[in-house]
Design a protein around this motif. Structure first.
Motif, PDB file in Angstrom:
ATOM      1  N   GLY A 180       0.775  -1.230   0.000  1.00 40.58           N
ATOM      2  CA  GLY A 180       0.000   0.000   0.000  1.00 40.58           C
ATOM      3  C   GLY A 180       0.807   1.282   0.000  1.00 40.58           C
ATOM      4  O   GLY A 180       0.294   2.345   0.366  1.00 40.58           O
ATOM      5  N   ALA A 181       2.065   1.211  -0.431  1.00 40.58           N
ATOM      6  CA  ALA A 181       2.871   2.428  -0.521  1.00 40.58           C
ATOM      7  C   ALA A 181       2.389   3.290  -1.683  1.00 40.58           C
ATOM      8  O   ALA A 181       1.845   2.794  -2.667  1.00 40.58           O
ATOM      9  CB  ALA A 181       4.347   2.074  -0.693  1.00 40.58           C
ATOM     10  N   ASP A 182       2.606   4.597  -1.547  1.00 34.36           N
ATOM     11  CA  ASP A 182       2.184   5.535  -2.578  1.00 34.36           C
ATOM     12  C   ASP A 182       3.349   6.073  -3.398  1.00 34.36           C
ATOM     13  O   ASP A 182       3.204   6.300  -4.605  1.00 34.36           O
ATOM     14  CB  ASP A 182       1.436   6.708  -1.946  1.00 34.36           C
ATOM     15  N   VAL A 183       4.483   6.310  -2.745  1.00 27.08           N
ATOM     16  CA  VAL A 183       5.673   6.795  -3.435  1.00 27.08           C
ATOM     17  C   VAL A 183       6.885   6.043  -2.899  1.00 27.08           C
ATOM     18  O   VAL A 183       6.841   5.422  -1.830  1.00 27.08           O
ATOM     19  CB  VAL A 183       5.872   8.324  -3.261  1.00 27.08           C
ATOM     20  N   ILE A 184       7.993   6.126  -3.636  1.00 26.89           N
ATOM     21  CA  ILE A 184       9.207   5.420  -3.241  1.00 26.89           C
ATOM     22  C   ILE A 184      10.407   6.336  -3.424  1.00 26.89           C
ATOM     23  O   ILE A 184      10.514   7.081  -4.402  1.00 26.89           O
ATOM     24  CB  ILE A 184       9.376   4.120  -4.051  1.00 26.89           C
ATOM     25  N   GLY A 185      11.295   6.299  -2.452  1.00 24.48           N
ATOM     26  CA  GLY A 185      12.514   7.093  -2.507  1.00 24.48           C
ATOM     27  C   GLY A 185      13.607   6.448  -1.686  1.00 24.48           C
ATOM     28  O   GLY A 185      13.414   5.377  -1.104  1.00 24.48           O
ATOM     29  N   MET A 186      14.745   7.118  -1.589  1.00 20.05           N
ATOM     30  CA  MET A 186      15.910   6.519  -0.943  1.00 20.05           C
ATOM     31  C   MET A 186      16.462   7.337   0.220  1.00 20.05           C
ATOM     32  O   MET A 186      17.484   6.948   0.785  1.00 20.05           O
ATOM     33  CB  MET A 186      17.032   6.317  -1.971  1.00 20.05           C
ATOM     34  N   THR A 187      15.802   8.447   0.605  1.00 20.30           N
ATOM     35  CA  THR A 187      16.484   9.353   1.531  1.00 20.30           C
ATOM     36  C   THR A 187      15.700   9.801   2.755  1.00 20.30           C
ATOM     37  O   THR A 187      16.290  10.391   3.656  1.00 20.30           O
ATOM     38  CB  THR A 187      16.929  10.629   0.787  1.00 20.30           C
ATOM     39  N   ASN A 188      14.420   9.568   2.834  1.00 21.66           N
ATOM     40  CA  ASN A 188      13.660  10.108   3.973  1.00 21.66           C
ATOM     41  C   ASN A 188      13.815   9.312   5.255  1.00 21.66           C
ATOM     42  O   ASN A 188      13.392   9.755   6.333  1.00 21.66           O
ATOM     43  CB  ASN A 188      12.176  10.238   3.620  1.00 21.66           C
ATOM     44  N   MET A 189      14.386   8.141   5.164  1.00 22.55           N
ATOM     45  CA  MET A 189      14.736   7.355   6.344  1.00 22.55           C
ATOM     46  C   MET A 189      16.238   7.086   6.323  1.00 22.55           C
ATOM     47  O   MET A 189      16.772   6.769   5.252  1.00 22.55           O
ATOM     48  CB  MET A 189      13.958   6.040   6.394  1.00 22.55           C
ATOM     49  N   PRO A 190      16.915   7.239   7.458  1.00 19.67           N
ATOM     50  CA  PRO A 190      16.392   7.500   8.805  1.00 19.67           C
ATOM     51  C   PRO A 190      16.199   8.970   9.125  1.00 19.67           C
ATOM     52  O   PRO A 190      16.034   9.350  10.290  1.00 19.67           O
ATOM     53  CB  PRO A 190      17.469   6.895   9.692  1.00 19.67           C
ATOM     54  N   GLU A 191      16.192   9.833   8.132  1.00 20.09           N
ATOM     55  CA  GLU A 191      16.119  11.269   8.361  1.00 20.09           C
ATOM     56  C   GLU A 191      14.930  11.650   9.245  1.00 20.09           C
ATOM     57  O   GLU A 191      15.067  12.425  10.204  1.00 20.09           O
ATOM     58  CB  GLU A 191      16.023  11.965   7.007  1.00 20.09           C
ATOM     59  N   ALA A 192      13.744  11.110   8.933  1.00 15.82           N
ATOM     60  CA  ALA A 192      12.550  11.445   9.711  1.00 15.82           C
ATOM     61  C   ALA A 192      12.671  10.950  11.144  1.00 15.82           C
ATOM     62  O   ALA A 192      12.242  11.625  12.091  1.00 15.82           O
ATOM     63  CB  ALA A 192      11.310  10.855   9.047  1.00 15.82           C
ATOM     64  N   ARG A 193      13.238   9.756  11.338  1.00 15.91           N
ATOM     65  CA  ARG A 193      13.439   9.229  12.693  1.00 15.91           C
ATOM     66  C   ARG A 193      14.347  10.149  13.507  1.00 15.91           C
ATOM     67  O   ARG A 193      14.073  10.463  14.672  1.00 15.91           O
ATOM     68  CB  ARG A 193      14.085   7.842  12.634  1.00 15.91           C
ATOM     69  N   LEU A 194      15.433  10.557  12.892  1.00 13.01           N
ATOM     70  CA  LEU A 194      16.414  11.381  13.584  1.00 13.01           C
ATOM     71  C   LEU A 194      15.861  12.759  13.906  1.00 13.01           C
ATOM     72  O   LEU A 194      16.147  13.324  14.972  1.00 13.01           O
ATOM     73  CB  LEU A 194      17.678  11.493  12.732  1.00 13.01           C
ATOM     74  N   ALA A 195      15.058  13.316  13.004  1.00 14.43           N
ATOM     75  CA  ALA A 195      14.435  14.604  13.272  1.00 14.43           C
ATOM     76  C   ALA A 195      13.526  14.524  14.497  1.00 14.43           C
ATOM     77  O   ALA A 195      13.499  15.444  15.327  1.00 14.43           O
ATOM     78  CB  ALA A 195      13.659  15.076  12.052  1.00 14.43           C
ATOM     79  N   ARG A 196      12.792  13.442  14.631  1.00 12.06           N
ATOM     80  CA  ARG A 196      11.929  13.276  15.804  1.00 12.06           C
ATOM     81  C   ARG A 196      12.777  13.151  17.070  1.00 12.06           C
ATOM     82  O   ARG A 196      12.440  13.741  18.110  1.00 12.06           O
ATOM     83  CB  ARG A 196      11.018  12.061  15.619  1.00 12.06           C
ATOM     84  N   GLU A 197      13.862  12.384  17.017  1.00 16.83           N
ATOM     85  CA  GLU A 197      14.737  12.267  18.190  1.00 16.83           C
ATOM     86  C   GLU A 197      15.341  13.620  18.574  1.00 16.83           C
ATOM     87  O   GLU A 197      15.581  13.883  19.754  1.00 16.83           O
ATOM     88  CB  GLU A 197      15.852  11.261  17.928  1.00 16.83           C
TER      89      GLU A 197
END
Length: 290
Positions: A180-197
């Protein structure tokens, strides 16, 4: 009231932003290594901004080799409060066509070769990423995109793959039809995790360049077509970014979704058992609670 400082992490095709007053490239030292590049600082409509090209100017860092921890730490050290991630992506949905933007709100993380946390042995912490993007910041990005005449889709699941190769046809079909994914890329993880931390509000603007390999009328991903689409997408991204300061404003109230308080109850290691060396590296990311 705190001061808003907008951080922009630019993806493929976006290596600078225009119109900054007092623009200056600055170097930021981080205990997590060197960031991807210097950071372009300045103000736009009175709001401080900081721009970091994720792959470096000249596109020198492959997705797996981007220093994600250093990038987020460096932005935090500059006083950034809100991070807009701009990145190229493939689409699994007919209606999310090349040239369109998607304001991502969920992720599936298929990366495997990247450090995914600032914390570890000597200082253990667990943050929630049930809702990994900030709804308030995402709304500002959506409104700015629409005002600029960009076709934008609010909400979507981003499949983060390791790369640098694109998907096989079997993978593309699985991600789309079964996961059920809508888009695919190579860079938003772990970026989003780290931003939350790091207690930063984070919004992801995914710029569609292609239909990945699932689409029966488009075949395999063609890098030449992607590059051609990147130019137009980058122009639209700059237009979106120009509209953010007026929507966020110079004064910043506490995030209504708690992004800036993610560490309130996250650190489990008792103070007397914390590793002093790790705690020292966490001075910017977690200094508020440590």
């Amino acid at each position: 009231m705190a001061t808003t400082r907008i951080g922009v992490i630019g993806g493929s095709g976006l290596y600078q932003i225009d119109g900054l007053q007092g623009a200056e490239w600055v170097s930021v030292d981080s205990p997590w290594g060197a960031p991807s590049d210097q950071i372009l600082t300045g103000t736009l409509e009175g709001v401080p901004m900081a721009f970091l090209p994720r792959h470096g100017r000249g596109h020198v860092h492959a997705p797996s080799e981007v220093p994600y921890r250093a990038n987020i730490d460096a932005l935090k050290r500059l006083g950034v409060t809100d991070v807009i991630s701009v990145s190229a992506c493939g689409s699994f949905r007919e209606e999310m066509a090349p040239g369109h933007f998607v304001i991502v709100d969920q992720f599936i993380d298929r990366t495997r070769a990247r450090p995914g946390s600032f914390f570890g042995t000597g200082c253990v912490a667990h943050v929630s990423i049930a809702h990994p993007t900030c709804a308030l910041l995402s709304t500002a990005a959506e409104e700015s995109a629409r005002a600029a005449g960009i076709t934008v889709h609010r909400g979507g699941t981003y499949l983060a793959m390791e790369g640098p190769q694109f998907s096989t046809l079997a993978e593309s079909r699985m991600y789309r039809d079964q996961w059920g994914a809508d888009v695919i890329g190579m860079t938003n993880m772990p970026e989003a995790r780290l931003a939350r931390e790091a207690e930063l509000c984070y919004a992801s603007v995914a710029m569609v360049t292609d239909y990945d390999s699932w689409h029966p009328d488009h075949g395999e991903v063609d890098i030449a077509t992607i590059v051609a689409t990147l130019g137009a997408n980058a122009d639209n991204a700059r237009a979106l970014l120009r509209g953010l300061p007026s929507r966020l404003g110079p004064g910043r109230a506490p995030c209504p979704h708690g992004c800036d308080r993610a560490l309130d109850h996250a650190i489990l290691t008792a103070p007397e058992h914390r590793d002093p060396a790790l705690v020292a590296r966490l001075d910017a990311v977690a200094g508020r609670v440590l």
